[in-house]
Write a protein that holds these residues in place. Structure first.
Motif, PDB file in Angstrom:
ATOM      1  N   ASP A 150      -4.475  28.082  18.261  1.00  0.00           N
ATOM      2  CA  ASP A 150      -5.776  28.242  18.919  1.00  0.00           C
ATOM      3  C   ASP A 150      -5.896  29.659  19.466  1.00  0.00           C
ATOM      4  O   ASP A 150      -6.931  30.315  19.350  1.00  0.00           O
ATOM      5  N   GLU A 186      -4.678  27.682   7.166  1.00  0.00           N
ATOM      6  CA  GLU A 186      -4.688  29.139   7.128  1.00  0.00           C
ATOM      7  C   GLU A 186      -3.280  29.718   7.163  1.00  0.00           C
ATOM      8  O   GLU A 186      -3.058  30.856   6.763  1.00  0.00           O
ATOM      9  N   SER A 189      -0.729  23.614  18.296  1.00  0.00           N
ATOM     10  CA  SER A 189      -2.170  23.663  18.569  1.00  0.00           C
ATOM     11  C   SER A 189      -2.488  24.805  19.527  1.00  0.00           C
ATOM     12  O   SER A 189      -3.434  25.576  19.306  1.00  0.00           O
ATOM     13  N   LYS A 190      -1.713  24.915  20.588  1.00  0.00           N
ATOM     14  CA  LYS A 190      -1.974  25.965  21.574  1.00  0.00           C
ATOM     15  C   LYS A 190      -1.746  27.354  20.969  1.00  0.00           C
ATOM     16  O   LYS A 190      -2.511  28.288  21.208  1.00  0.00           O
ATOM     17  N   ASN A 239       5.923  14.304  17.378  1.00  0.00           N
ATOM     18  CA  ASN A 239       4.543  14.568  16.976  1.00  0.00           C
ATOM     19  C   ASN A 239       3.750  15.175  18.128  1.00  0.00           C
ATOM     20  O   ASN A 239       3.017  16.162  17.962  1.00  0.00           O
ATOM     21  N   ILE A 240       3.910  14.610  19.311  1.00  0.00           N
ATOM     22  CA  ILE A 240       3.173  15.085  20.491  1.00  0.00           C
ATOM     23  C   ILE A 240       3.624  16.488  20.891  1.00  0.00           C
ATOM     24  O   ILE A 240       2.800  17.373  21.163  1.00  0.00           O
ATOM     25  N   ARG A 248      -6.574  31.995  16.879  1.00  0.00           N
ATOM     26  CA  ARG A 248      -7.778  31.589  16.128  1.00  0.00           C
ATOM     27  C   ARG A 248      -7.447  31.291  14.666  1.00  0.00           C
ATOM     28  O   ARG A 248      -8.145  31.722  13.752  1.00  0.00           O
ATOM     29  N   GLY A 275       2.669  18.986  18.164  1.00  0.00           N
ATOM     30  CA  GLY A 275       1.209  19.102  18.180  1.00  0.00           C
ATOM     31  C   GLY A 275       0.733  20.001  19.312  1.00  0.00           C
ATOM     32  O   GLY A 275      -0.125  20.871  19.115  1.00  0.00           O
ATOM     33  N   ALA A 276       1.292  19.809  20.496  1.00  0.00           N
ATOM     34  CA  ALA A 276       0.888  20.604  21.653  1.00  0.00           C
ATOM     35  C   ALA A 276       1.230  22.077  21.437  1.00  0.00           C
ATOM     36  O   ALA A 276       0.395  22.964  21.641  1.00  0.00           O
ATOM     37  N   SER A 314      -6.530  28.088  12.023  1.00  0.00           N
ATOM     38  CA  SER A 314      -6.682  26.643  11.914  1.00  0.00           C
ATOM     39  C   SER A 314      -5.619  26.069  10.974  1.00  0.00           C
ATOM     40  O   SER A 314      -5.389  26.613   9.892  1.00  0.00           O
ATOM     41  N   ILE A 315      -4.954  25.010  11.395  1.00  0.00           N
ATOM     42  CA  ILE A 315      -3.949  24.373  10.538  1.00  0.00           C
ATOM     43  C   ILE A 315      -4.216  22.875  10.428  1.00  0.00           C
ATOM     44  O   ILE A 315      -4.932  22.308  11.245  1.00  0.00           O
ATOM     45  N   ASN A 316      -3.628  22.272   9.395  1.00  0.00           N
ATOM     46  CA  ASN A 316      -3.672  20.814   9.216  1.00  0.00           C
ATOM     47  C   ASN A 316      -2.252  20.283   9.311  1.00  0.00           C
ATOM     48  O   ASN A 316      -1.343  20.825   8.686  1.00  0.00           O
ATOM     49  N   PHE A 317      -2.085  19.256  10.081  1.00  0.00           N
ATOM     50  CA  PHE A 317      -0.757  18.672  10.242  1.00  0.00           C
ATOM     51  C   PHE A 317      -0.523  17.578   9.208  1.00  0.00           C
ATOM     52  O   PHE A 317      -1.423  16.817   8.874  1.00  0.00           O
ATOM     53  N   TYR A 318       0.707  17.491   8.733  1.00  0.00           N
ATOM     54  CA  TYR A 318       1.121  16.355   7.922  1.00  0.00           C
ATOM     55  C   TYR A 318       1.876  15.386   8.828  1.00  0.00           C
ATOM     56  O   TYR A 318       2.399  15.784   9.862  1.00  0.00           O
ATOM     57  N   GLU A 366       0.104  21.269  29.473  1.00  0.00           N
ATOM     58  CA  GLU A 366      -0.618  20.173  28.825  1.00  0.00           C
ATOM     59  C   GLU A 366       0.241  18.918  28.824  1.00  0.00           C
ATOM     60  O   GLU A 366      -0.219  17.833  29.148  1.00  0.00           O
TER      61      GLU A 366
END
Lengths: 134, 205
Positions: free
Chosen positions: B127, B68, B123-124, B115-116, B130, B119-120, B132-136, B20
């Motif tokens: 995912d 989660e 997220s991967k 951050n990038i 399965r 995040g990558a 789900s998380i929230n980033f600060y 990615e």
């Protein structure tokens, strides 16, 4: 008839580096009416005050995040054109963004080519909206 | 067995994250196969220090996440990395003035690249499981005291945590560092369910 190079563009990101990069690319594409905000709350305020034609919106921001800002903007202005630009590339995040009515989800960092394509797409939508109104 | 399944998930997720990142303009990051370990919160400081080298100064991007699962990512760069990473943001006519380490735009560049990358990877990984998380929003930590990263709100004293570690390298800049992802004890059952789902999905059950 809208002069699309007059398009007002709002760039929302808590990262100064990210904002500077996006602003630089926007200027390279020929647009000069650019506003900036560093969190979702400022984005909503800017949106209400200045009515940008297009918004680039980050998601992970302090004070108010991008999802909340997007929801508020789209509720007050359903026809608002917003592209989310984020490092959070979870599938569920992209789905939420789509459900909230964003025009595009773009993974960071955005390329010049992608930015140009998104803005051209926005111009086309604005032309269609303008024709529907007249 | 769970560690083995997690290792497989990590291989896939981080491989996908690398790909990615390679698709993105100018960011060619090689990520080593990550290693997973259960460890006491009391030992995490020593573990991270031993993996990164105490004698070396470093710049750290810290990013918490919740949802989660709850935890923190630490992206550890050698001092001065912000200078090297600025070029990713030099697009078109934009020129950045030189600045001292961790000040001004060096710091901003470090934060955004961190951050990038985080995040990558996260997220991967999540995912795939399965989850789900929230980033600060990320922040820069330049202090040497790791204990501050594992505050009482997210990490209970004397609990076990789940630590993932990988090394990364920006190939075009000869710049390398370490990524740690630490999740708290309360996230264990969610992680286990995620691993179970992942295992079923790849075994077609």
């Amino acid at each position: 008839m809208i002069q699309c190079m007059d398009m007002k563009i709002l760039v929302v990101d808590d990262s100064l580096a990210a904002r500077m990069m996006v602003v630089s690319l926007i200027k390279k594409c020929g647009y000069n009416q650019i506003m900036e905000a560093s969190n979702g709350k400022e984005a909503v305020e800017q949106f209400e005050e200045n009515k940008p034609d297009f918004t680039f919106l980050d998601l992970t921001m302090p004070v108010m995040d991008g999802l909340e800002a997007l929801a508020i903007i789209k509720t007050s202005t359903p026809e608002a054109l917003v592209a989310v630009l984020s490092a959070d590339i979870q599938t569920k995040t992209m789905e939420k963004v789509g459900q909230l009515g964003a025009m595009e989800f773009i993974k960071k960092p955005i390329s010049e080519q992608r930015l140009r394509s998104v803005l051209e797409q926005a111009e086309a939508v604005m032309r269609d909206q303008s024709m529907e109104r007249s | 067995m769970e560690i083995d399944i997690l290792q497989e998930a990590l291989n896939i997720a981080f491989g996908s994250a690398s790909a990615e990142l390679a698709d993105m303009i100018d960011i060619f990051v090689a990520l080593d196969t990550p290693k997973a370990k259960f460890i006491s919160i009391n030992d995490i400081e020593e573990y991270i220090s031993s993996q990164t080298g105490l004698k070396e100064r470093y710049s750290i991007v810290e990013q918490h996440f919740s949802g989660e699962v709850t935890g923190v990512s630490l992206l550890i760069f050698p001092e001065g990395a912000g200078h090297d990473l600025l070029s990713y943001f030099e697009k078109g006519e934009l020129k950045y003035p030189l600045s001292t380490p961790l000040e001004g735009l060096d710091k901003e560049a470090l934060l955004e690249i961190g951050n990038i990358l985080i995040g990558a990877c996260l997220s991967k990984l999540y995912d795939l499981l399965r989850i789900s998380i929230n980033f600060y929003p990320p922040r820069i930590i330049s202090a040497r005291n790791f204990k501050q990263f594992f505050d009482g709100e997210s990490f209970d004293h004397d609990s076990n945590v789940f630590a993932l570690k990988t090394n990364f390298k920006f190939e075009d800049k000869d710049l390398s560092g370490h990524l740690f992802i630490v999740t708290n004890n309360e996230s264990s059952s969610t992680l286990k369910n995620g691993l179970s789902n992942f295992w079923e999905s790849i075994n077609g059950t």
